[in-house]
Design a protein around this motif. Sequence first.
Motif, mmCIF file in Angstrom:
data_model
loop_
_atom_site.group_PDB
_atom_site.id
_atom_site.type_symbol
_atom_site.label_atom_id
_atom_site.label_comp_id
_atom_site.label_asym_id
_atom_site.label_seq_id
_atom_site.Cartn_x
_atom_site.Cartn_y
_atom_site.Cartn_z
ATOM 1 N N ARG A 1 -5.201 4.448 1.475
ATOM 2 C CA ARG A 1 -4.306 3.286 1.410
ATOM 3 C C ARG A 1 -4.737 2.335 0.305
ATOM 4 O O ARG A 1 -3.911 1.772 -0.412
ATOM 5 N N LYS A 2 -6.067 2.173 0.165
ATOM 6 C CA LYS A 2 -6.570 1.317 -0.910
ATOM 7 C C LYS A 2 -6.226 1.898 -2.272
ATOM 8 O O LYS A 2 -5.817 1.182 -3.204
ATOM 9 N N VAL B 1 -3.679 3.905 -2.962
ATOM 10 C CA VAL B 1 -2.232 3.776 -3.179
ATOM 11 C C VAL B 1 -1.901 2.386 -3.716
ATOM 12 O O VAL B 1 -1.094 2.235 -4.640
ATOM 13 N N ALA B 2 -2.532 1.366 -3.148
ATOM 14 C CA ALA B 2 -2.308 0.006 -3.648
ATOM 15 C C ALA B 2 -2.710 -0.103 -5.112
ATOM 16 O O ALA B 2 -2.035 -0.766 -5.919
ATOM 17 N N LEU C 1 5.160 2.506 1.637
ATOM 18 C CA LEU C 1 5.215 1.728 0.401
ATOM 19 C C LEU C 1 5.444 0.253 0.700
ATOM 20 O O LEU C 1 4.845 -0.616 0.050
ATOM 21 N N LYS D 1 4.494 -1.396 3.341
ATOM 22 C CA LYS D 1 3.246 -1.982 3.843
ATOM 23 C C LYS D 1 2.261 -2.231 2.705
ATOM 24 O O LYS D 1 1.546 -3.245 2.697
ATOM 25 N N GLN D 2 2.214 -1.322 1.734
ATOM 26 C CA GLN D 2 1.331 -1.532 0.588
ATOM 27 C C GLN D 2 1.749 -2.775 -0.189
ATOM 28 O O GLN D 2 0.906 -3.571 -0.621
ATOM 29 N N SER E 1 0.721 -5.805 1.745
ATOM 30 C CA SER E 1 -0.718 -6.029 1.605
ATOM 31 C C SER E 1 -1.052 -6.641 0.246
ATOM 32 O O SER E 1 -1.859 -7.582 0.145
ATOM 33 N N LEU E 2 -0.436 -6.125 -0.812
ATOM 34 C CA LEU E 2 -0.692 -6.656 -2.155
ATOM 35 C C LEU E 2 -0.190 -8.092 -2.281
ATOM 36 O O LEU E 2 -0.808 -8.912 -2.969
#
Length: 758
Positions: free
Chosen positions: A26-27, A29-30, A66, A68-69, A72-73
């Motif tokens: 996940r990290k 992907v961000a 996507l 959620k990413q 998060s960003l």
Amino acid sequence: MNKKMLSPEIVSLIHHVELNQTGWWRKAVAQVVRGVLWKAKTPMTLTELSSALKRELGIQLAEDVLSKQLDSLMSQGAIIRLPGPNFKLTEKAQQELTSAYEQATKEQETCRTEFLGACAQHCPNLDGGKVWGEFTKALVSAIQVTGANLFHLLADGNLERDVDWFAEFLSKFDRDDQVGLRHILADFFAPGNRVCRNQVLRLLSAHFFAEASQLRPETLALIEGEKKARSIKVVLDTNFIFSVLGLHDNPGDDAALSLVEVAQKAGSSLNVRFYVLPSTLDEAQRVLLNQMHLVERIRTTRAMAQVALTQPLPSVAKKFFDAATRSPGLTAATFFQPYIDDLRSILRDKGIAILDAHQAIYHQRQDVVDDVLDEQRREEAELPEQKRKGYETLLHDAVLWHVVMDRRPATADSPFDVEFWAVSMDWRLIAFDRKKRAANASRMPVVLHPSNLVQLVQFWVPRSAELEESLVDSLRLPMFFQSFDPEDERATVKVLEALSRYENVGDLPEQTLKKILANQALRGRMRDAEASNDEALALIREELLTEHRDALSQLELARGELHGVQESLSTERRTRLQSEAELDARSKAVHDAEAKAATAEQLAARELKGRQDLEEQLRLAKEAAALQLKTQTDAAEATESRLVRQRYVLLFAAMPLAVGVALAYVCYGPAVVVLPELADGWKRWAFSAGVGLLPLAVACLLSPLHTEGSKYLANWWVCRWAKHLGRKGIVAPVMAALSAIYQGSAWDWVKAVTGFNP
């Protein structure tokens, strides 16, 4: 304890499991998302960003992953959301990535330059560019084969820890040059060579991302072994059908279409088949029919359709109006009827078959009926009436759950053991599944959201060659992976620990090991899906509870208002009773006055009628008198006219005729004595007749003098004839005779005077 060498496929599977379980993927992907936004330089929508990731890296992320990413960003202050919605890097993040990219590019070029310098120093006879190219290929291949094990080279600079990782690279050159090449490699991997170390770590991060995203075809082949193809049968809910047909707007539409696309990409390793229940078809057709009746009376001009799109209509109806904006005059029957009449054929063409589940039996099963009644009671207690499902809808949901559950092994505890799944975008149905699993102590969900099943199916989708090629591309690598941070290092250590653990477990055959690791990978995906659903269900439950609390608050307010209204009604009732009493009294007075007025009106009416009768009698009498007077006047005038005309006949006809007869008789005898020339018979008679007509001629000449001014004689034909006879028959001949006599006498006088006698 025995130590064994793990196959590249098992090593790949360990990387996949550990990198996902530690959350490193996940990290990463961000990090990749930031790189794509940095390269774009302009804001991008969610769809554009998903397409860019697929274009740049060959990966396809589920929409919720996507989203959620991006959330998060945004919470980290790396990106901002613009209207649209569009997403872009913050100015600070843009500057930081630009600096990091420039630094990584500079290090990459420095690393290459140092390698070429070392090559010129230790192997002057070799082409440095060719050696660099072969080394780069060997380095990428070594990372792909060994993964985190290559981290040992960076930790202690030992090129031959367990295996000579670059034996194939060295074998491509002469033995005389291999010593120099080993010196070059030693310098490259030396702990103090920070620039080259960072380049290797970037390549390692890129490899980790590829391993964490999707497995290689060889790894999937190892997992499945001799099995030809794994089969997954997906039973679809009504909302999924509408998404596939493009008949409504739902946040899960993209996930539904992604599931269909991913199922098609799974290839030979996975056979995904889609089914619907007959009751689902009935429900879909019923919804479409209701939507058709809702809009069939609306005239679909372009302007009307555009206005309708702005109204709070169901999304299915809006799809009709959206089509009507492009085809003015489109009728609801033309749009909906093909789906209603031929839904089975349409779904069959899209690869969706009918699953005959004997729904009549399920409708009578006690456990199904109990589930429906339980859900009804729960919704009545928790939801406002307009949010509750009907009995038919709840029955459909319960049958769908039991049909899928009945087709599963009773002891299934891994996704590998499950063939049948249900898919729905109805979060209440997903919550119902969770409640049933809690009651049955089952770990495997029955109903999944499309995005959850996408994550599960993607496990069997092999990663494409373009993913690995794009990650190690010298131009793209610095864009996505600029540095090796502590989180990357912790993930690498976790992978190394897992590799060491499985290498030291000698009593587990590879067949068992691959199954354990595959189950861990799939369970990890299911846990992620469950965690994602937890958030969605929590949000939905909070929304429903908020609505419920609002409804209760409104109910309390309504009760307070009702109490106040009741008091007002009591006061108003008393006032109304008093008013009614006063109104009754006034009504009685008005009634009496009206009765008197009615009596007076009756008297006035009778008097008016009597006066009208008298006036009518008087009018009739006047008319009779006038008629009688006219009759008498006409009679008098007729009598007077008759007398006047009789007198005229007597005076101007009878008397002149009698006098003329008398004169003719008297003159007949003496005429011969006085005028011997009349002795002849006819002359005598002619003379007598002329004398006899003389009175009548005089009467004719005097008649106009008598008749002028007389209304009875002026226009009488006898008088007009007498007048005409007097003028034309008497006066004219007499004047002619006198003129002749006069002319004869004048001629005789002329002759006498002149003595002319011819």
